[in-house]
Design an enzyme around this catalytic site. Structure first.
Site, mmCIF file in Angstrom:
data_model
loop_
_atom_site.group_PDB
_atom_site.id
_atom_site.type_symbol
_atom_site.label_atom_id
_atom_site.label_comp_id
_atom_site.label_asym_id
_atom_site.label_seq_id
_atom_site.Cartn_x
_atom_site.Cartn_y
_atom_site.Cartn_z
ATOM 1 N N LYS A 184 -36.434 25.846 53.401
ATOM 2 C CA LYS A 184 -37.764 26.380 53.130
ATOM 3 C C LYS A 184 -38.692 25.224 52.775
ATOM 4 C CE LYS A 184 -39.982 27.917 49.537
ATOM 5 N NZ LYS A 184 -41.387 27.644 49.937
ATOM 6 N N GLY A 235 -38.596 18.208 44.099
ATOM 7 C CA GLY A 235 -39.845 18.737 43.563
ATOM 8 C C GLY A 235 -40.005 18.374 42.105
ATOM 9 N N GLY A 240 -37.351 22.348 39.033
ATOM 10 C CA GLY A 240 -35.933 22.013 39.121
ATOM 11 C C GLY A 240 -35.101 22.717 38.060
ATOM 12 N N GLU A 257 -33.724 16.303 43.009
ATOM 13 C CA GLU A 257 -34.480 15.047 42.972
ATOM 14 C C GLU A 257 -35.848 15.403 42.439
ATOM 15 O OE1 GLU A 257 -36.902 12.418 43.239
ATOM 16 O OE2 GLU A 257 -36.987 12.723 45.409
ATOM 17 N N CYS A 291 -42.611 10.382 43.963
ATOM 18 C CA CYS A 291 -41.860 10.405 42.701
ATOM 19 C C CYS A 291 -41.566 9.010 42.197
ATOM 20 C CB CYS A 291 -40.573 11.211 42.880
ATOM 21 S SG CYS A 291 -39.556 10.650 44.267
ATOM 22 N N GLU A 389 -46.703 12.315 34.258
ATOM 23 C CA GLU A 389 -46.654 11.869 35.644
ATOM 24 C C GLU A 389 -47.919 12.361 36.349
ATOM 25 O OE1 GLU A 389 -43.665 12.132 39.500
ATOM 26 O OE2 GLU A 389 -43.782 13.845 38.146
#
Length: 485
Positions: A184, A235, A240, A257, A291, A389
């Site tokens: 997806k 993501g 997560g 990740e 990331c 972030e």
């Protein structure tokens, strides 16, 4: 109701559309669709098929049916098909690059081209990799062997920042180790994924790779589904955690990740003039939407002022614009959600009166999601711009006085994805690198990856790894055989 757009044997890939789901070797149209926007203009680029729970069930069932024959196939035969898939992707490379720029925003001539070419190379090379049988014991009376067996159906959920590369990073190792997959893509960037799913129909047996686009409810359906043995997710850390919780219902294998707040440390003896361009692109490449971007840049106080001046001078010459323009260095922010988050962060920087030698003001009159290159000089360590972030083109450059101080600051984060250290004294730089609490650390280089190099995060930056032998093993169960002679 769904209908077959075309039979597998006559698939003709038209990048202009229409787009369909890939389920059981067929291209499937849906009753509903959703808009996909070009972030450089915020105009509708295309309509993507909105998959339903029934479509997802059909895709999972198809992958489950395909698994016995695919997993039983000789590993070299599977690998040859994965390599053939790389060739099929390569035949459509230029269309994929253009489509990637149009739906994601990154410059076509640089990052989009690099992403697609790297992804195709990854697929081709992973197709050559195998997990060998490890013989633990072999005596006159007894043998112990460790094998790696496929898990079954893998569910993959991919992000909007590198939809081609991070999608194919999952596909190739999953299939070469004998699993089947349902993927997806992000609803912000589904188009390239739908097309590489369509291309896969020309190579793999029906049901081996299925693509279902749609809303977040489909992701939850995947993570909770009893017939999916593993979830591979890239993501945010927040999402997560939800994936991990819902996957616990049947103890799914999980690879996550997740986010990062990577520190780059420039030591007092670094050749700082030479590395300004490298560190700029390490921080601002893909408009900061990755990331492993350098999101906190620590520079020794003895060179800090000169470094900031040179960094700002370099940054001023980088054009932010439409990724289809060859003069563009940095494209737009991919979606309005992330654009809004950056507006809020910029407002916080302004409200606190931090020193902003470049950028800082977002021009909302522009049609696209354009955010200027912004540098924040020496903000406090507890500021949002240092702790969070940003996932955008804004970077704090922070002075430090000694090594112990900067190591402590770099490690003072819930994230632990990657980092870098820069200095002429290689041994001293390596000594600092060894103390960073991250899954990857570079010394006097950055953002190098490899087919055989494992990549994963520590702390809340992830669980498990991708790439390398370890990444292949993530798609398998370890099975021990013991034989009496």
């Amino acid at each position: 109701m769904s209908a077959d757009i075309t039979e597998r044997s006559t698939v003709a890939v038209d990048f202009a559309g229409p787009y369909g789901l890939s389920i059981d070797g067929k291209l499937i149209e849906t009753n509903k669709s959703f808009d996909v926007f070009n972030p450089a203009t915020n105009e509708v680029l295309a309509q993507a098929p909105e998959g339903t729970a029934e479509h997802m069930e059909a895709a999972i069932a198809a992958a489950k049916r395909a698994f016995p024959a695919w997993s039983a196939m000789d590993a070299d035969a599977r690998g040859a098909l994965v390599e053939a898939y790389a060739d099929a992707l390569d035949a459509h490379k230029e269309e994929l690059i253009t489509l990637l720029t149009q739906e994601q925003g990154k410059p076509r001539h640089s990052m989009a081209k690099g992403e697609v070419e790297a992804a195709i190379h990854w697929v081709r090379e992973v197709g050559k990799r195998r997990l060998p049988v490890e013989v633990i014991e072999d005596t006159d009376s007894h043998v112990v062997e460790v094998h790696h067996t496929p898990l079954g159906v893998v569910g993959a959920i991919t992000p909007w920042n590198f939809p081609v590369l991070l999608g194919l990073w999952k596909v190739a190792p999953c299939l070469v180790t004998g699993n089947t997959m349902v993927m997806k893509p992000s609803p912000y960037t589904p188009l390239c994924t739908l097309r590489f799913g369509e291309i896969a129909q020309q190579v793999f047996p029906a049901g081996v790779l299925n693509i279902v686009s749609g809303g977040n409810d489909l992701g939850q359906q995947m993570t909770e589904h009893p017939d999916i043995a593993k979830i591979s997710f890239t993501g945010s850390t927040a999402t997560g955690k939800k994936v991990m919780a819902s996957g616990s219902t049947n103890l799914k294998r999980i690879t996550l990740e997740l986010g990062g707040n990577d520190a780059a440390i420039v030591l007092a003896d670094a050749d700082w003039q030479a590395i300004v361009p490298t560190l700029f692109w390490a921080a601002f490449g893909n408009s900061g939407q990755w990331c492993i971007a350098s999101k906190r840049l620590y520079v020794h106080r003895s060179i800090h002022a000169q470094f900031v001046e040179a960094f700002v001078a370099y940054a001023r010459d980088i054009k932010v614009g439409d990724g289809m323009d060859p003069a563009t260095g940095l494209g737009p922010i991919q979606n309005r959600m992330q654009f809004g988050k950056l507006k809020d962060l910029f407002a916080d920087v302004k409200a606190n009166g931090y020193d902003v030698p470049l950028g800082g003001e977002i021009d909302e009159s522009l049609a696209g999601n354009f955010v200027p290159v912004t540098i924040v000089n020496n903000p406090p360590e507890d500021s949002r711009i240092v702790k969070e972030e940003p996932f955008g083109p804004i970077l704090p450059i922070i002075a430090f006085d000694d090594v112990e101080e900067v190591i402590a600051k770099a490690n003072d984060s819930p994230f632990g994805l990657a980092g870098s250290v820069w200095g002429r004294d290689r041994d001293a730089a390596i000594a600092v690198a060894k103390r960073l609490e991250t899954g990857t650390v570079w010394v006097n280089e950055i953002h190098l990856h490899g087919i055989d190099v494992p990549f994963g995060g520590h702390k809340q930056s992830g669980l498990g790894v991708e790439n390398g032998r370890e990444g292949l093993a993530e798609f398998t169960n370890t099975k021990t055989y013991m034989f009496k002679k």
